[in-house]
Scaffold this active site. Sequence first.
Site, PDB file in Angstrom:
ATOM      1  N   HIS A   2      52.156  -0.898 -61.328  1.00  0.00           N
ATOM      2  CA  HIS A   2      53.354  -1.709 -61.130  1.00  0.00           C
ATOM      3  C   HIS A   2      53.233  -3.052 -61.847  1.00  0.00           C
ATOM      4  CE1 HIS A   2      53.873   1.302 -58.024  1.00  0.00           C
ATOM      5  NE2 HIS A   2      55.094   0.856 -57.777  1.00  0.00           N
ATOM      6  N   HIS A  31      46.188  -2.455 -53.921  1.00  0.00           N
ATOM      7  CA  HIS A  31      45.399  -2.908 -55.065  1.00  0.00           C
ATOM      8  C   HIS A  31      44.642  -4.182 -54.720  1.00  0.00           C
ATOM      9  CE1 HIS A  31      47.257  -0.064 -57.907  1.00  0.00           C
ATOM     10  NE2 HIS A  31      48.386  -0.317 -57.285  1.00  0.00           N
TER      11      HIS A  31
END
Length: 271
Positions: free
Chosen positions: A193, A235
Amino acid sequence: MPASQPRSRARDRNNVLNRAEFLSLNQPLKGNQESRSSGRKQSSQAGVAGAQNSNPKERRQSQQLPEEDCMQLNPSFKGIAFNSLLAIDICMSKRLGVCANRASSWGGARSMINLLGITGHGIPWIAGTLICLVKSSTLAGQEVLMNLLLALLLDIMIVAGLQKLAKRKGPYDINPGLLDYLTMDTYAFPAGHASRAAMLSKFFLNHLVLAIPLRILLVLWALCVGFSRVMIGRHHITDVLSGFVFGYLQFRLVELIWMSSNTCQMLISIW
C-alpha cells in the site's frame, strides 16, 4: 668391634625384608618406570601420528571452532547496530499498532483505518484505470492511463516478488484479506500500500495539473495510507518506509520505459 660385626650380620640374616623374595620391595622399580615412560612415549607418538594422518579438513575445523565461538561471543559492530535497530523497529511498530484488534486502544477506529487502506489497494486502482481508459476519448488521456496501468501492474509484480524473497511477517498475527491475496500482498516487507500510494502520488504530481491544495492533499493521502498499515498491525515502520522508497523507484522505472501515444493506440486496438 669384632663382636659387634657378627651381631649386625645376625640381625641382617634375621630381618625378613632381606630375604630374596622380598628384595624387590626395597629396590626402585626401574623396569616399571621404563615401561611406563615407554608407554607414554608410544601414546604420544601415536597421538602425533594420528593427528598427522587425520583429515586436513577436520584439523581446519578444529582450528576454526574457537574463532567461531569468539565471533559468537564478540559480535561485530554492524551486527549489534542492525539487531538494535531491528528491536527498536519491532517495539515501536507494536506500540503504534493501536488498531490491531478490537481490544486495542483505538479499536473503535479500526473500520475507518481499514477503509483508508482500501483507497491504496491495487485492485480498485486497476479497475478504476480500466474504466477511465474505456471512457477516455483523447489521445493524451489514453497515453497517461495506459502508462498508469503499466505502473500499477509493475507495482504488484515487484512488491509480490520482494515479499516472497523477504518473507517477513508483520508485528501482529493478522491474516491478510481477500484483496491482499488477489494482489499477493501476504507478507510485510515491503508494504504494498505504501509503495503504491507513493508511486501514484508522484505520478499524478508529474502528469496532472493540480492546484497547490490538491497537491498537498495528495501527499498527505500517501503518508496516511502508508502509516495506516502500521496502525492496523499489518506492517512495521521500516516496511512502510521501504515501501515509499520502492514506490518512488517504480515511478522512475515507468518514466524510463514510458510508452508513446502510438504504442498505446496499438495496444488499445489489440485489446
